[in-house]
Design an enzyme around this catalytic site. Structure first.
Site, PDB file in Angstrom:
ATOM      1  N   TYR A 146       0.837  -1.206   0.000  1.00  0.00           N
ATOM      2  CA  TYR A 146       0.000   0.000   0.000  1.00  0.00           C
ATOM      3  C   TYR A 146       0.876   1.261   0.000  1.00  0.00           C
ATOM      4  O   TYR A 146       0.636   2.192  -0.767  1.00  0.00           O
ATOM      5  CB  TYR A 146      -0.967   0.014   1.199  1.00  0.00           C
ATOM      6  CG  TYR A 146      -1.788   1.286   1.226  1.00  0.00           C
ATOM      7  CD1 TYR A 146      -2.826   1.474   0.299  1.00  0.00           C
ATOM      8  CD2 TYR A 146      -1.488   2.325   2.102  1.00  0.00           C
ATOM      9  CE1 TYR A 146      -3.550   2.654   0.267  1.00  0.00           C
ATOM     10  CE2 TYR A 146      -2.202   3.518   2.081  1.00  0.00           C
ATOM     11  CZ  TYR A 146      -3.235   3.673   1.161  1.00  0.00           C
ATOM     12  OH  TYR A 146      -3.938   4.865   1.117  1.00  0.00           O
ATOM     13  N   ARG A 193       1.798   8.502  12.722  1.00  0.00           N
ATOM     14  CA  ARG A 193       1.369   9.680  13.479  1.00  0.00           C
ATOM     15  C   ARG A 193      -0.135   9.910  13.411  1.00  0.00           C
ATOM     16  O   ARG A 193      -0.749  10.360  14.376  1.00  0.00           O
ATOM     17  CB  ARG A 193       2.100  10.920  12.953  1.00  0.00           C
ATOM     18  CG  ARG A 193       1.819  12.171  13.756  1.00  0.00           C
ATOM     19  CD  ARG A 193       2.088  13.426  12.963  1.00  0.00           C
ATOM     20  NE  ARG A 193       1.293  13.444  11.731  1.00  0.00           N
ATOM     21  CZ  ARG A 193       1.438  14.343  10.773  1.00  0.00           C
ATOM     22  NH1 ARG A 193       2.353  15.274  10.885  1.00  0.00           N
ATOM     23  NH2 ARG A 193       0.674  14.303   9.696  1.00  0.00           N
ATOM     24  N   ARG A 203     -10.942   4.563   9.376  1.00  0.00           N
ATOM     25  CA  ARG A 203      -9.899   4.000   8.521  1.00  0.00           C
ATOM     26  C   ARG A 203      -8.722   3.620   9.398  1.00  0.00           C
ATOM     27  O   ARG A 203      -8.483   4.265  10.405  1.00  0.00           O
ATOM     28  CB  ARG A 203      -9.379   5.083   7.580  1.00  0.00           C
ATOM     29  CG  ARG A 203      -9.918   5.020   6.197  1.00  0.00           C
ATOM     30  CD  ARG A 203      -9.382   6.174   5.392  1.00  0.00           C
ATOM     31  NE  ARG A 203     -10.045   7.417   5.788  1.00  0.00           N
ATOM     32  CZ  ARG A 203     -10.357   8.366   4.934  1.00  0.00           C
ATOM     33  NH1 ARG A 203     -10.033   8.233   3.675  1.00  0.00           N
ATOM     34  NH2 ARG A 203     -10.957   9.464   5.329  1.00  0.00           N
ATOM     35  N   PHE A 263      14.746  19.763  -1.758  1.00  0.00           N
ATOM     36  CA  PHE A 263      13.396  19.244  -1.996  1.00  0.00           C
ATOM     37  C   PHE A 263      13.273  17.808  -1.469  1.00  0.00           C
ATOM     38  O   PHE A 263      12.256  17.434  -0.873  1.00  0.00           O
ATOM     39  CB  PHE A 263      13.091  19.302  -3.497  1.00  0.00           C
ATOM     40  CG  PHE A 263      11.841  18.585  -3.901  1.00  0.00           C
ATOM     41  CD1 PHE A 263      10.591  19.150  -3.668  1.00  0.00           C
ATOM     42  CD2 PHE A 263      11.903  17.343  -4.522  1.00  0.00           C
ATOM     43  CE1 PHE A 263       9.432  18.488  -4.037  1.00  0.00           C
ATOM     44  CE2 PHE A 263      10.750  16.678  -4.892  1.00  0.00           C
ATOM     45  CZ  PHE A 263       9.512  17.244  -4.643  1.00  0.00           C
TER      46      PHE A 263
HETATM   47  C1  PS7 Z   1       4.721  14.999  -6.384  1.00  0.00           C
HETATM   48  C2  PS7 Z   1       5.987  16.219  -4.535  1.00  0.00           C
HETATM   49  C3  PS7 Z   1      11.875  12.836  -3.027  1.00  0.00           C
HETATM   50  C4  PS7 Z   1      12.577  10.616  -4.093  1.00  0.00           C
HETATM   51  C5  PS7 Z   1      -0.430  14.168  -2.925  1.00  0.00           C
HETATM   52  C6  PS7 Z   1       7.233  13.176  -1.668  1.00  0.00           C
HETATM   53  C7  PS7 Z   1      -1.281  11.512   0.241  1.00  0.00           C
HETATM   54  C8  PS7 Z   1       3.419  11.175   2.453  1.00  0.00           C
HETATM   55  O1  PS7 Z   1      -3.134  12.583   3.179  1.00  0.00           O
HETATM   56  O2  PS7 Z   1      -0.307  15.387   2.580  1.00  0.00           O
HETATM   57  O3  PS7 Z   1      -2.586  14.655   4.523  1.00  0.00           O
HETATM   58  O4  PS7 Z   1      -2.246  12.380   5.495  1.00  0.00           O
HETATM   59  O5  PS7 Z   1       0.730  14.834   4.767  1.00  0.00           O
HETATM   60  C9  PS7 Z   1       4.076  14.781  -3.957  1.00  0.00           C
HETATM   61  C10 PS7 Z   1      10.650  10.670  -2.612  1.00  0.00           C
HETATM   62  C11 PS7 Z   1       0.631  11.913  -3.095  1.00  0.00           C
HETATM   63  C12 PS7 Z   1       6.119  11.042  -1.076  1.00  0.00           C
HETATM   64  C13 PS7 Z   1       0.964  10.511  -0.169  1.00  0.00           C
HETATM   65  C14 PS7 Z   1       2.870  13.979  -4.203  1.00  0.00           C
HETATM   66  C15 PS7 Z   1       9.614  11.249  -1.774  1.00  0.00           C
HETATM   67  C16 PS7 Z   1      -0.679  11.217  -3.064  1.00  0.00           C
HETATM   68  C17 PS7 Z   1       5.012  11.716  -0.374  1.00  0.00           C
HETATM   69  C18 PS7 Z   1       2.136  13.878  -2.900  1.00  0.00           C
HETATM   70  C19 PS7 Z   1       8.242  10.893  -2.312  1.00  0.00           C
HETATM   71  C20 PS7 Z   1      -0.763  10.153  -1.944  1.00  0.00           C
HETATM   72  C21 PS7 Z   1       1.847  13.689   1.368  1.00  0.00           C
HETATM   73  C22 PS7 Z   1       3.910  10.741   0.050  1.00  0.00           C
HETATM   74  O6  PS7 Z   1       1.462  13.553   2.759  1.00  0.00           O
HETATM   75  O7  PS7 Z   1      -0.776  13.153   3.627  1.00  0.00           O
HETATM   76  C23 PS7 Z   1       4.891  15.301  -4.927  1.00  0.00           C
HETATM   77  C24 PS7 Z   1      11.659  11.359  -3.215  1.00  0.00           C
HETATM   78  C25 PS7 Z   1       0.764  13.257  -2.992  1.00  0.00           C
HETATM   79  C26 PS7 Z   1       7.154  11.690  -1.657  1.00  0.00           C
HETATM   80  C27 PS7 Z   1      -0.317  10.707  -0.589  1.00  0.00           C
HETATM   81  C28 PS7 Z   1       1.573  11.291   0.884  1.00  0.00           C
HETATM   82  C29 PS7 Z   1       2.193  12.495   0.650  1.00  0.00           C
HETATM   83  C30 PS7 Z   1       2.932  11.354   1.048  1.00  0.00           C
HETATM   84  P1  PS7 Z   1      -2.263  13.199   4.233  1.00  0.00           P
HETATM   85  P2  PS7 Z   1       0.267  14.321   3.451  1.00  0.00           P
HETATM   86 MN    MN Z   2      -5.349   8.836   0.823  1.00  0.00          MN
HETATM   87 MN    MN Z   3      -3.240  14.520   7.226  1.00  0.00          MN
END
Ligand code: PS7
Ligand code: MN
Ligand code: MN
Ligand code: MN
Ligand code: MN
Ligand code: MN
Length: 345
Positions: A146, A193, A203, A263
């Site tokens: 997941y 968290r 959920r 970043f």
């Molecule tokens: C394309 C920057 C840097 C190699 C929207 C960044 C939600 C933890 O839902 O918003 O509020 O609890 O706090 C980001 C790796 C993904 C993973 C995943 C796209 C790092 C849709 C972030 C972010 C890879 C599914 C945000 C994964 O957490 O969650 C871009 C390198 C999105 C990264 C989701 C979560 C991100 C997440 P919520 P948050």
């Molecule tokens: Mn989600």
């Molecule tokens: Mn959240």
């Protein structure tokens, strides 16, 4: 005329940056600081996945309809004028889907190599999310799978964009296991968290393979009456997240362009600080704990190069070691992971 067209174009991208600021407290700043070769592409990648996640999170959309939307979202991003106005009242980012046409029009202006990477990740994430509208996160394999769909794939896509832009070595876009770990460390920290909020929303992303050792239901897991066992479960979740640290360090050592490094590194620094805060901390089960604003600002300022990030990790691993207690079932495992990570650093 041409001038108006140009203005409209930059106007749509401007609206996308407004949405970025509205939907992400943490990513907006680092994305805006990115090298111009990547900035717009990663802003749009973020907004597309934020749109997809808004659909995934919406419990008012019937299952079959949700799966259909998730599975064809990678086609939606090419459909001029597409808009979704049926989000449930609780979805904080619903407006993004209403005005999604601005994201689509800017996405289609990106270099086609960038479009292909973003569409490929959107397709695979949407299909994984659709699978987990039926499946529950039970085993450790489910948990890793997941997290791969919702975050590891983001790591894949970003790494491929870094390489495609020419700002990082081609190999960054090829050794994707390390990129997967970057996403897993962030996602597992978030899932660990957010346990209280997620259980109250009906959920739970903690695998039952872990929580069932400490509670007979998800509600019991966060109940006051079960606090000591709940904390033991929390510590096992933290320990599992910590196992990704060696890969995180190896990945960061392969990133050289300064804006790309920040970043990548800033969210990882925030994550280790969050794990240190959550470890052995019963408040996590009561409500949403967050690192202090001042601490976050310091982490952002300090995450500029590999040596300072190693310093940050060392400091929080130390803190975890101090919070570790021999009575905790995870005691030995945490000691091993922390000692090994500190040696590598
Ligand atoms: C394309 C920057 C840097 C190699 C929207 C960044 C939600 C933890 O839902 O918003 O509020 O609890 O706090 C980001 C790796 C993904 C993973 C995943 C796209 C790092 C849709 C972030 C972010 C890879 C599914 C945000 C994964 O957490 O969650 C871009 C390198 C999105 C990264 C989701 C979560 C991100 C997440 P919520 P948050
Ligand atoms: Mn989600
Ligand atoms: Mn959240
Ligand atoms: Mn969030
Ligand atoms: Mn979400
Ligand atoms: Mn969450």
């Amino acid at each position: 005329d041409e001038k108006t067209v140009k203005l409209q174009v930059s106007g749509d991208m401007k609206r996308c940056y407004d949405f970025l600021e509205m939907t992400s407290r943490s990513f907006a700043a680092v994305i805006q600081e990115l090298n111009p070769k990547l900035r717009d592409a990663i802003c749009l990648f973020y907004l597309i996945l934020r749109g997809l996640d808004t659909i995934e999170d919406d419990m008012t959309i019937p299952g079959a309809k949700k799966r259909d939307l998730l599975e064809r979202f990678h086609e939606v991003i090419y459909e001029d004028g597409w808009s979704f106005k049926e989000s449930g009242p609780d979805e904080k980012d619903a407006l993004l889907l209403v005005e999604f046409a601005v994201v689509i029009s800017e996405f289609k202006r990106l270099p086609v190599e960038f479009q292909d990477i973003i569409a490929d990740i959107t397709r695979r994430m949407g299909s994984g999310m659709a699978k987990y509208t039926r499946a529950r996160v039970e085993t450790m394999e489910d948990y890793n799978e997941y997290c791969h769909y919702v975050a590891g794939l983001v790591g894949h896509g970003l790494s491929r964009l870094f390489a495609e832009s020419g700002l990082e070595d081609k190999s960054v876009g090829e050794n994707l296991d390390l990129a997967n770990s970057m996403g897993l460390f962030l996602q597992k920290t978030n899932i660990t968290r957010d346990i209280n909020e997620d259980v109250l929303d009906g959920r739970c992303f903690w695998p039952s393979a872990i929580w069932s050792k400490y509670a007979d239901s998800e509600d019991t897991l966060i109940a006051r009456s079960n606090r000591e066992r709940g904390i033991e479960g929390l510590n096992e979740m933290c320990t599992n997240a910590l196992s990704h640290i060696p890969d995180v360090m190896e990945y960061l050592s392969s990133i050289h362009e300064p804006s790309v490094f920040k970043f990548c590194a800033i969210p990882q620094s925030m994550a280790i600080a969050t794990i240190a805060l959550c470890y052995n901390n019963g408040r996590v089960l009561d409500d949403n704990v967050k690192i202090r604003k001042g601490e976050a600002l310091k982490l952002i300022a300090a995450s500029t190069n590999l040596d300072s990030v190693k310093c940050i990790f060392y400091r929080y691993l130390d803190e975890i070691e101090r919070k570790n207690e021999p009575s905790n079932p995870m005691y030995e495992q945490v000691r091993k992971i922390v000692d090994k990570a500190k040696k590598d650093i």
